[in-house]
Design an enzyme around this catalytic site. Structure first.
Site, PDB file in Angstrom:
ATOM      1  CG  ASP A  25     -34.914  67.433   3.160  1.00 13.75           C
ATOM      2  OD1 ASP A  25     -36.018  67.933   2.906  1.00 13.75           O
ATOM      3  OD2 ASP A  25     -34.779  66.311   3.689  1.00 13.75           O
ATOM      4  CG  ASP A  42     -40.849  62.729   4.083  1.00 14.30           C
ATOM      5  OD1 ASP A  42     -40.692  63.662   3.281  1.00 14.30           O
ATOM      6  OD2 ASP A  42     -40.041  62.447   4.978  1.00 14.30           O
TER       7      ASP A  42
HETATM    8  C1  GLA Z   1     -37.063  64.737   4.798  1.00 15.69           C
HETATM    9  C2  GLA Z   1     -37.148  64.222   3.358  1.00 15.69           C
HETATM   10  C3  GLA Z   1     -36.944  62.728   3.348  1.00 15.69           C
HETATM   11  C4  GLA Z   1     -35.593  62.383   3.961  1.00 15.69           C
HETATM   12  C5  GLA Z   1     -35.496  62.963   5.369  1.00 15.69           C
HETATM   13  C6  GLA Z   1     -34.090  62.842   5.950  1.00 15.69           C
HETATM   14  O1  GLA Z   1     -38.123  64.249   5.563  1.00 15.69           O
HETATM   15  O2  GLA Z   1     -38.370  64.568   2.776  1.00 15.69           O
HETATM   16  O3  GLA Z   1     -37.014  62.234   2.030  1.00 15.69           O
HETATM   17  O4  GLA Z   1     -34.570  62.895   3.155  1.00 15.69           O
HETATM   18  O5  GLA Z   1     -35.832  64.353   5.381  1.00 15.69           O
HETATM   19  O6  GLA Z   1     -33.980  63.370   7.213  1.00 15.69           O
END
Ligand code: GLA
Length: 392
Positions: free
Chosen positions: A148, A203
């Site tokens: 990430d 997301d």
């Molecule tokens: C980010 C990523 C998500 C998930 C969260 C976990 O938002 O884009 O897909 O992995 O972190 O905290």
């Protein structure tokens, strides 16, 4: 030959052999399950083992899903040696035990970390520990790493991800490297040489508007996808309850047209027949997993009615009609023209003729009985029709 020359040669051949292994992963978009969309931080050994069991018993494994991935929140600290420490309450037997269990089911195991100092949920992340963590992951038997981009301060994305990639190379275990930078630094322009997939947007959420918004952002990215390196419009929400069955069919169809990674994000232990019929639609999955690895392009854009075209191996193709509007549309579809679509766009030597193809509806699981080459088709709001032109 001098001894040191021989040693250098052997080392080179060893590294070359390993590099070769890395080139053979993610030849088609990775398929699996990830904990985040449904469970967030509520991950545990029993949850993940249960999902692995369900992946086999539900038929998902047979349909091609293979990676079982724990997302954020499995990690709680670093020890005195800087080693990452898993949450002992939630993972009482440790991560290697879980990986071994998943492998014993014939599945592969994935884990999550982050390029910054802390993960997005505030857990210890990889910054400054890349090579150390890569060795740990390799020792545990990790096959897939989602990495990430939270808490990265002034870090430069390409070099940060390259450091982790090199750490994985140095650990000598082929690990699919999933770059999760959310698209703000145009990863499609640099990530093909660094990872196997890269997030292209923020997301996903279990809602029609977010899902379709993400889909439309993929429009100009087709040329960056191919075997070993994929655009990632985020994980699936199919079965999580925020969309209708028809909307989930659209979500799944669009992701398959895009040659996206297919990471289910629902409770595999309690799937309705509708959810199963979507996630297990092998004819739609076959579009995603086609060996040519071409992402669909938007062939006709009439705003909320679009025609998407995916070139497949064996000179076949898939067509997806999308009605993203809130109203029913009746459209005149010219299948003869669609048969030629490839010839027009890619300059094939001879036009492809409709009479050489069977046109199959991949949700009805039936071949079309075309009386004429054009026909009117009803598209309900938020739905798709997906056709495969199959050579006779
Ligand atoms: C980010 C990523 C998500 C998930 C969260 C976990 O938002 O884009 O897909 O992995 O972190 O905290």
């Amino acid at each position: 030959m001098k001894r040191h020359v021989l040693i250098v040669l052997i080392a080179f051949l060893f590294l070359a052999a390993n590099a070769q292994k890395f080139e053979n992963i993610a030849k088609t978009p990775p398929m699996g399950w990830n904990s985040w969309n449904k469970y967030g931080c509520n991950v545990s050994e029993s949850l993940i083992m249960g999902m692995a069991d369900a992946m086999v018993s539900s038929g998902m494994k047979d349909a091609g899903y293979e990676y079982v991935v724990i997302d954020d929140c499995w990690q709680v600290a670093r020890d005195d040696n800087g080693e990452i420490v898993a949450d002992n309450d939630r993972f009482p037997h440790g991560i290697k035990y879980l990986a071994d269990y998943i492998h014993s089911k014939g599945l592969k195991f994935g884990i999550y970390s982050c390029a910054g100092t802390l993960t997005c949920a505030g857990r210890p992340a990889g910054r400054g520990h890349e090579y150390q963590d890569a060795l740990t992951y390799a020792h545990w038997g990790v096959d897939y790493l989602k990495y990430d981009w939270c808490n990265t301060g002034t870090q430069e994305p390409k070099s940060s991800y390259t450091t982790m990639r090199d750490g994985l190379f140095a650990a000598h275990r082929p690990i699919v490297f999933s770059i999760c930078e959310w698209g703000s630094n145009k990863p499609w322009e640099w990530a093909g040489a660094v990872g196997n997939l890269w997030r292209t947007t923020g997301d996903i959420d279990d809602s029609w508007n977010v899902m379709i918004g993400i889909f439309l952002q993929q429009k100009d990215l087709a040329r960056y996808a191919g075997p070993g390196h994929w655009n990632d419009p985020d994980m699936l929400e199919v079965g999580n309850g925020g969309m209708t069955t028809e909307e989930y069919k659209t979500h799944f169809s669009l992701w398959c047209m895009l040659a996206s990674p297919l990471m289910a994000g629902n409770d595999l232990q309690n799937m309705s027949p509708e959810t199963k019929s979507i996630l297990l639609n092998k004819e739609i999955i076959a579009l995603d997993q086609d060996s040519l690895g071409k992402q669909a392009i938007c062939w006709r854009d009439n705003g909320d009615y679009q025609i998407w075209l995916k070139i497949l191996s064996n000179n076949e193709k898939a067509i997806c009609l999308l009605n993203s509007s809130d109203e029913k549309k009746t459209v005149l579809v010219d299948f003869a023209l669609l048969a030629q679509a490839k010839a027009a766009r890619w300059g094939a030597a001879s036009p492809l003729k409709l009479e050489n193809f069977t046109v199959r509806d991949l949700w009805d699981h039936k071949d079309l009985m075309l009386k004429e080459s054009s026909m009117y088709i009803d598209l309900l709001p938020h739905t798709v029709k997906v056709y495969r032109f199959i050579k006779k």
